[in-house]
Design an enzyme around this catalytic site. Structure first.
Site, PDB file in Angstrom:
ATOM      1  N   ASP A   1       0.984  -1.385   0.038  1.00 48.95           N
ATOM      2  CA  ASP A   1      -0.088  -0.234  -0.027  1.00 48.95           C
ATOM      3  C   ASP A   1       0.845   1.284   0.044  1.00 48.95           C
ATOM      4  O   ASP A   1       1.693   1.289   0.873  1.00 48.95           O
ATOM      5  CB  ASP A   1      -0.943  -0.029   1.213  1.00 48.95           C
ATOM      6  CG  ASP A   1      -1.939  -1.134   1.287  1.00 48.95           C
ATOM      7  OD1 ASP A   1      -2.406  -1.398   0.139  1.00 48.95           O
ATOM      8  OD2 ASP A   1      -2.254  -1.398   2.292  1.00 48.95           O
TER       9      ASP A   1
ATOM     10  N   ASP B   1     -13.718  -3.480  -2.173  1.00 49.73           N
ATOM     11  CA  ASP B   1     -13.712  -3.380  -0.497  1.00 49.73           C
ATOM     12  C   ASP B   1     -15.082  -3.484  -0.292  1.00 49.73           C
ATOM     13  O   ASP B   1     -15.970  -2.923  -0.509  1.00 49.73           O
ATOM     14  CB  ASP B   1     -13.207  -1.719  -0.476  1.00 49.73           C
ATOM     15  CG  ASP B   1     -11.619  -1.713  -0.946  1.00 49.73           C
ATOM     16  OD1 ASP B   1     -11.006  -2.634  -1.066  1.00 49.73           O
ATOM     17  OD2 ASP B   1     -11.282  -0.403  -1.106  1.00 49.73           O
TER      18      ASP B   1
END
Lengths: 271, 202
Positions: free
Chosen positions: A11, A130
């Site tokens: 990330d 998500d």
């Protein structure tokens, strides 16, 4: 036989590898190029790079960084974050990505999935979802028992979030997964927002619900903490691959350790 | 000099980078003239068969590629680059490929419980011991695949297969023509060995 994949995830925020809990409280985990090189040496099966603020701040992915990483590794490399159109995808592929991961824009403009998979091939288009638990048995909280343990848990419902988990998209995650597969996505990168960074294990119910709905590979993400967690999501929930960040970045387990654990228990991995 | 054909179909830089890691001289090109000047050609590519053919036509590359192969110079097709060598694809209404090799390109069935595309690391099963591209590559080596279609050659040119519900051609080898369905440039040490073998071919 096809091996199950173990995939470290970078990330990226402001050029650094970071990792948070439930998408918040980010902690620095190193220089992306150096981290990527280490994972290549450790025989990770793939690398995923997500520019986690790109979509929210409406920035383009950090193209230069993608190039630098691609130059230094000889393994499959997926890049996501801030992708808006076909030109963004072409740019990332030219910069050295093998696959792209589309999240927010796939929801806003599902036609991008169809267009891009036709142009570049399904195998190169990953749709990231998500998902967050919305309702379980009438209540909005996490129910940790698995479907098989607790039949009524089938009434669970997960909603899709976009913009790095900031905005609910008013889409049911299972229905959306079916839709993206139909549109031509080659893979689904499924992140449980409830479990992300918690180290409580992958969301088995969510993953199982999605893998039993679609006929494309599903990469499970969010919640890896113990070795058993990898085993559970690859077997019980039938994920094709496991994504993890914290456990690898902070050296709790090596990729080799995870693979050996799985191999000893009869899960096919590349050692 | 090794030409890597750039026809807008995906990641070519990793192929170049892999070649250069062994000190090979490369040129990334879409110019027919440049291909003529090279002794080896690599046709990489991911994506849609029909679009790839259209791009090759657009850059006038088809006759240059066929000319290179017919003059017995070494050729390697990777993934879609392998599939394009065949006469016909099920993808996009049976478009005609380059027809350098006889056979067709078909899609994995989605009826046997296996996920399509076939993405990930799978094992090579060597079918011929004498393919120089697979020199020092042990049987059952894991290499990286990422595809929904595979080639079914008519002739006996398969040097290695791979099992994904069906046993399909993972490596083909005929005279100066080589094709790999997997991605050597993405298969870490073993993949790089395949690249090195290609560089060492005469």
């Amino acid at each position: 036989m096809l091996a199950k994949r173990i995939i470290p995830c970078l990330d990226i925020k402001e050029g650094r590898v970071v990792k948070g809990i439930k998408f918040l409280g980010l902690r620095d985990a190193g220089d992306p190029v150096e981290v990527a090189k280490i994972y290549d040496r450790h025989q990770a099966d793939e690398l995923v790079f997500l520019d986690i603020t790109a979509s929210f701040e409406e920035r383009k992915t950090l193209m230069g960084l993608v190039e630098d990483i691609a130059k230094n590794i000889f393994m499959p490399f997926t890049v996501g974050g801030g992708i808006r159109d076909i030109d963004d995808i072409r740019g990332l592929l030219n910069a050295g990505a093998d696959k792209v991961s589309i999240n927010t824009q796939a929801v806003k403009s599902p036609d991008l999935i169809a267009q891009s998979s036709r142009r570049f091939g399904s195998q190169c288009i990953v749709v990231a979802i998500d998902a967050k638990l919305h309702i379980a048995n009438g209540k909005s909280h996490i129910e940790k028992k698995t479907i098989s343990d607790k039949p009524e848990a089938i009434s669970k419902k997960w909603l899709v979030y976009i913009n790095g988990g900031r905005t609910p998209a008013e889409l049911d995650a299972i229905e959306w997964a079916g839709e993206v597969a139909k549109l031509g996505a080659g893979e689904i990168l499924l992140t449980s927002m409830d479990y992300d960074g918690t180290k409580d294990g992958y969301d088995i119910d969510l993953t199982k619900a999605i893998t039993s709905t679609v006929n494309i590979p599903v990469i499970a993400s969010g919640g890896a903490g113990r070795l058993q967690h990898f085993y559970d999501v690859l077997t019980t929930a039938d994920a094709s691959a496991c994504l993890a960040a914290s456990v690898f970045h902070f050296q709790e387990y090596s990729i080799r350790q995870v693979k050996e654990y799985l191999n000893e228990r009869g899960v096919r991995v590349r050692l | 000099m090794i030409a890597i054909i750039d026809y807008g179909m995906g990641n070519i830089h990793s192929v170049q980078k892999a070649l250069e890691s062994f000190g090979a001289e490369t040129v990334v090109t879409n110019q027919p003239q440049a291909i003529k000047a090279c002794d080896k050609v690599i046709l990489p590519g991911v994506g849609a068969f029909e679009d790839a053919l259209a791009e090759l036509k657009k850059y006038n590359l088809i006759s240059a590629l066929c000319g290179h192969i017919k003059s017995k110079k070494t050729f390697l097709g990777i993934c879609l680059g392998l599939q394009l060598l065949f006469s016909q694809s099920q993808e996009a209404n049976h478009s005609k490929g380059l027809a350098i090799l006889k056979g067709r390109v078909v899609k994995f069935p989605d009826t046997n419980g296996l996920k399509v595309p076939h993405i990930g690391w799978n094992q090579l099963k060597k079918a011929a011991e004498d393919c120089p591209l697979l020199k020092d590559i042990p049987d059952k080596s894991y290499v990286y695949f990422c595809h929904s279609y595979y080639a079914v050659p008519d002739d006996d040119i398969v040097a290695a297969t791979c099992d994904y519900g069906v046993e399909f051609a993972a490596v083909v080898c005929r005279d100066n023509i080589y094709g790999v369905q997997f991605h050597p440039e993405k298969s870490q040490a073993l993949g790089l060995k395949v690249i090195e073998n290609f560089i060492n071919l005469c």
